[in-house]
Motif scaffolding. Structure first.
Motif, PDB file in Angstrom:
ATOM      1  N   GLY A   1       1.019  -1.153  -0.143  1.00  0.00           N
ATOM      2  CA  GLY A   1      -0.159   0.085  -0.013  1.00  0.00           C
ATOM      3  C   GLY A   1       0.780   1.277  -0.006  1.00  0.00           C
ATOM      4  N   ALA A   2       2.205   1.014  -0.204  1.00  0.00           N
ATOM      5  CA  ALA A   2       2.990   2.354  -0.118  1.00  0.00           C
ATOM      6  C   ALA A   2       3.005   2.796  -1.188  1.00  0.00           C
ATOM      7  CB  ALA A   2       4.592   1.873   0.198  1.00  0.00           C
ATOM      8  N   SER A   3       2.757   4.151  -1.505  1.00  0.00           N
ATOM      9  CA  SER A   3       2.754   4.956  -2.785  1.00  0.00           C
ATOM     10  C   SER A   3       4.162   5.317  -3.414  1.00  0.00           C
ATOM     11  CB  SER A   3       2.202   6.239  -2.587  1.00  0.00           C
ATOM     12  OG  SER A   3       2.153   6.874  -3.991  1.00  0.00           O
ATOM     13  N   ILE A   4       4.364   4.915  -4.655  1.00  0.00           N
ATOM     14  CA  ILE A   4       5.781   5.307  -5.247  1.00  0.00           C
ATOM     15  C   ILE A   4       5.585   6.727  -5.709  1.00  0.00           C
ATOM     16  CG2 ILE A   4       6.844   4.918  -7.539  1.00  0.00           C
ATOM     17  CD1 ILE A   4       5.456   1.949  -7.474  1.00  0.00           C
ATOM     18  N   GLN A   5       4.560   7.378  -5.868  1.00  0.00           N
ATOM     19  CA  GLN A   5       4.738   8.804  -6.174  1.00  0.00           C
ATOM     20  C   GLN A   5       4.818   9.550  -4.520  1.00  0.00           C
ATOM     21  OE1 GLN A   5       1.128   9.908  -8.290  1.00  0.00           O
ATOM     22  NE2 GLN A   5       2.057   9.206 -10.088  1.00  0.00           N
ATOM     23  N   SER A   6       4.934  10.904  -4.784  1.00  0.00           N
ATOM     24  CA  SER A   6       5.100  11.625  -3.575  1.00  0.00           C
ATOM     25  C   SER A   6       4.058  11.428  -2.565  1.00  0.00           C
ATOM     26  CB  SER A   6       5.251  13.096  -3.821  1.00  0.00           C
ATOM     27  OG  SER A   6       4.081  13.597  -4.516  1.00  0.00           O
ATOM     28  N   LYS A   7       4.286  11.786  -1.179  1.00  0.00           N
ATOM     29  CA  LYS A   7       3.129  11.610  -0.116  1.00  0.00           C
ATOM     30  C   LYS A   7       2.481  12.900  -0.235  1.00  0.00           C
ATOM     31  CE  LYS A   7       5.310   8.020   0.844  1.00  0.00           C
ATOM     32  NZ  LYS A   7       5.302   7.011  -0.098  1.00  0.00           N
ATOM     33  N   GLU A   8       0.971  13.040   0.080  1.00  0.00           N
ATOM     34  CA  GLU A   8       0.090  14.169   0.215  1.00  0.00           C
ATOM     35  C   GLU A   8      -0.563  14.031   1.573  1.00  0.00           C
ATOM     36  OE1 GLU A   8      -2.304  16.803  -2.794  1.00  0.00           O
ATOM     37  OE2 GLU A   8      -3.379  15.125  -1.929  1.00  0.00           O
ATOM     38  N   LEU A   9      -0.505  14.959   2.465  1.00  0.00           N
ATOM     39  CA  LEU A   9      -1.266  14.879   3.638  1.00  0.00           C
ATOM     40  C   LEU A   9      -2.076  16.096   3.681  1.00  0.00           C
ATOM     41  CD1 LEU A   9      -1.513  13.381   6.524  1.00  0.00           C
ATOM     42  CD2 LEU A   9       0.108  14.923   7.541  1.00  0.00           C
ATOM     43  N   ILE A  10      -3.551  16.015   3.896  1.00  0.00           N
ATOM     44  CA  ILE A  10      -4.440  17.200   4.039  1.00  0.00           C
ATOM     45  C   ILE A  10      -4.907  17.096   5.303  1.00  0.00           C
ATOM     46  CG2 ILE A  10      -6.459  18.089   3.013  1.00  0.00           C
ATOM     47  CD1 ILE A  10      -5.851  16.553   0.542  1.00  0.00           C
ATOM     48  N   VAL A  11      -4.724  18.257   5.957  1.00  0.00           N
ATOM     49  CA  VAL A  11      -5.080  18.285   7.339  1.00  0.00           C
ATOM     50  C   VAL A  11      -6.376  19.460   7.215  1.00  0.00           C
ATOM     51  CG1 VAL A  11      -4.456  19.093   9.752  1.00  0.00           C
ATOM     52  CG2 VAL A  11      -2.743  18.164   8.287  1.00  0.00           C
ATOM     53  N   GLU A  12      -7.470  19.178   7.708  1.00  0.00           N
ATOM     54  CA  GLU A  12      -8.425  19.972   7.870  1.00  0.00           C
ATOM     55  C   GLU A  12      -9.003  20.167   9.339  1.00  0.00           C
ATOM     56  OE1 GLU A  12     -13.489  20.078   6.687  1.00  0.00           O
ATOM     57  OE2 GLU A  12     -12.307  18.203   6.369  1.00  0.00           O
ATOM     58  N   ALA A  13      -8.917  21.495   9.451  1.00  0.00           N
ATOM     59  CA  ALA A  13      -9.267  22.031  11.038  1.00  0.00           C
ATOM     60  C   ALA A  13     -10.731  21.782  11.422  1.00  0.00           C
ATOM     61  CB  ALA A  13      -8.893  23.189  11.345  1.00  0.00           C
ATOM     62  N   LEU A  14     -11.258  21.023  12.464  1.00  0.00           N
ATOM     63  CA  LEU A  14     -12.691  21.010  12.613  1.00  0.00           C
ATOM     64  C   LEU A  14     -12.927  22.188  13.705  1.00  0.00           C
ATOM     65  CD1 LEU A  14     -12.701  17.176  13.023  1.00  0.00           C
ATOM     66  CD2 LEU A  14     -13.511  18.503  11.052  1.00  0.00           C
ATOM     67  N   ASP A  15     -11.642  22.692  14.392  1.00  0.00           N
ATOM     68  CA  ASP A  15     -11.989  23.670  15.542  1.00  0.00           C
ATOM     69  C   ASP A  15     -10.811  24.388  15.405  1.00  0.00           C
ATOM     70  OD1 ASP A  15     -12.684  25.199  17.469  1.00  0.00           O
ATOM     71  OD2 ASP A  15     -12.915  23.405  19.037  1.00  0.00           O
ATOM     72  N   ALA A  16     -10.215  25.352  15.908  1.00  0.00           N
ATOM     73  CA  ALA A  16      -9.148  26.265  16.011  1.00  0.00           C
ATOM     74  C   ALA A  16      -7.893  25.364  16.709  1.00  0.00           C
ATOM     75  CB  ALA A  16      -9.144  27.448  16.729  1.00  0.00           C
ATOM     76  N   VAL A  17      -7.009  25.097  15.669  1.00  0.00           N
ATOM     77  CA  VAL A  17      -5.807  24.311  16.178  1.00  0.00           C
ATOM     78  C   VAL A  17      -4.536  24.858  15.598  1.00  0.00           C
ATOM     79  CG1 VAL A  17      -6.080  22.818  13.961  1.00  0.00           C
ATOM     80  CG2 VAL A  17      -5.283  21.612  16.194  1.00  0.00           C
ATOM     81  N   GLU A  18      -3.317  24.475  16.376  1.00  0.00           N
ATOM     82  CA  GLU A  18      -2.129  24.947  15.962  1.00  0.00           C
ATOM     83  C   GLU A  18      -1.423  23.683  15.566  1.00  0.00           C
ATOM     84  OE1 GLU A  18      -0.070  27.227  18.533  1.00  0.00           O
ATOM     85  OE2 GLU A  18      -1.483  28.471  19.247  1.00  0.00           O
ATOM     86  N   ILE A  19      -0.555  23.551  14.356  1.00  0.00           N
ATOM     87  CA  ILE A  19       0.021  22.379  13.894  1.00  0.00           C
ATOM     88  C   ILE A  19       1.358  22.982  13.360  1.00  0.00           C
ATOM     89  CG2 ILE A  19      -1.871  21.267  13.034  1.00  0.00           C
ATOM     90  CD1 ILE A  19      -1.101  21.879  10.189  1.00  0.00           C
ATOM     91  N   SER A  20       2.454  22.193  13.641  1.00  0.00           N
ATOM     92  CA  SER A  20       3.731  22.146  13.368  1.00  0.00           C
ATOM     93  C   SER A  20       4.251  20.857  12.480  1.00  0.00           C
ATOM     94  CB  SER A  20       4.797  22.276  14.716  1.00  0.00           C
ATOM     95  OG  SER A  20       4.619  23.237  15.586  1.00  0.00           O
ATOM     96  N   TYR A  21       4.784  21.244  11.286  1.00  0.00           N
ATOM     97  CA  TYR A  21       5.216  19.997  10.392  1.00  0.00           C
ATOM     98  C   TYR A  21       6.701  20.335   9.807  1.00  0.00           C
ATOM     99  CZ  TYR A  21       3.499  22.933   6.578  1.00  0.00           C
ATOM    100  OH  TYR A  21       3.466  24.025   5.539  1.00  0.00           O
ATOM    101  N   SER A  22       6.968  19.301   9.485  1.00  0.00           N
ATOM    102  CA  SER A  22       8.167  19.083   8.523  1.00  0.00           C
ATOM    103  C   SER A  22       8.033  17.948   7.331  1.00  0.00           C
ATOM    104  CB  SER A  22       9.531  18.873   9.240  1.00  0.00           C
ATOM    105  OG  SER A  22       9.427  17.511   9.784  1.00  0.00           O
TER     106      SER A  22
END
Length: 91
Positions: free
Chosen positions: A11-32
């Motif tokens: 199930g590992a994708s050969i193409q690039s990874k895409e992550l969509i984060v949808e906020a359900l409430d006010a939230v702070e995120i840190s990502y790399s």
């Protein structure tokens, strides 16, 4: 015709990874992405952040119950409990 991501038996994708984060409430995120520089953002309800990477994505959220995750087109749902910070990583 739209391009489809090729995937292996695991199930590992050969193409690039895409992550969509949808906020359900006010939230702070840190990502790399791919071990790069960490970025911090604040999301309000119904805002989304799309994160793309070649290999991996690391994510820290102030409230694991305030976001919905879609990884490579598959809805992962709400990853945590309301009010609890959490760390996530995607291969």
């Amino acid at each position: 015709e739209p391009k489809k991501a090729l995937s292996t038996e695991t199930g590992a994708s050969i193409q690039s990874k895409e992550l969509i984060v949808e906020a359900l409430d006010a939230v702070e995120i840190s990502y790399s992405a791919d071990g790069g520089q960490t970025k911090k953002i604040k999301l309000e309800p119904d805002q989304i952040q799309i994160i793309k990477a070649a290999k991996n994505i690391k994510l820290e959220v102030s409230d694991g119950g305030a976001i919905d995750i879609i990884f490579n087109g598959e809805d992962q749902g709400v990853p945590g409990k309301l009010g609890k910070p959490m760390q996530l990583s995607y291969p």
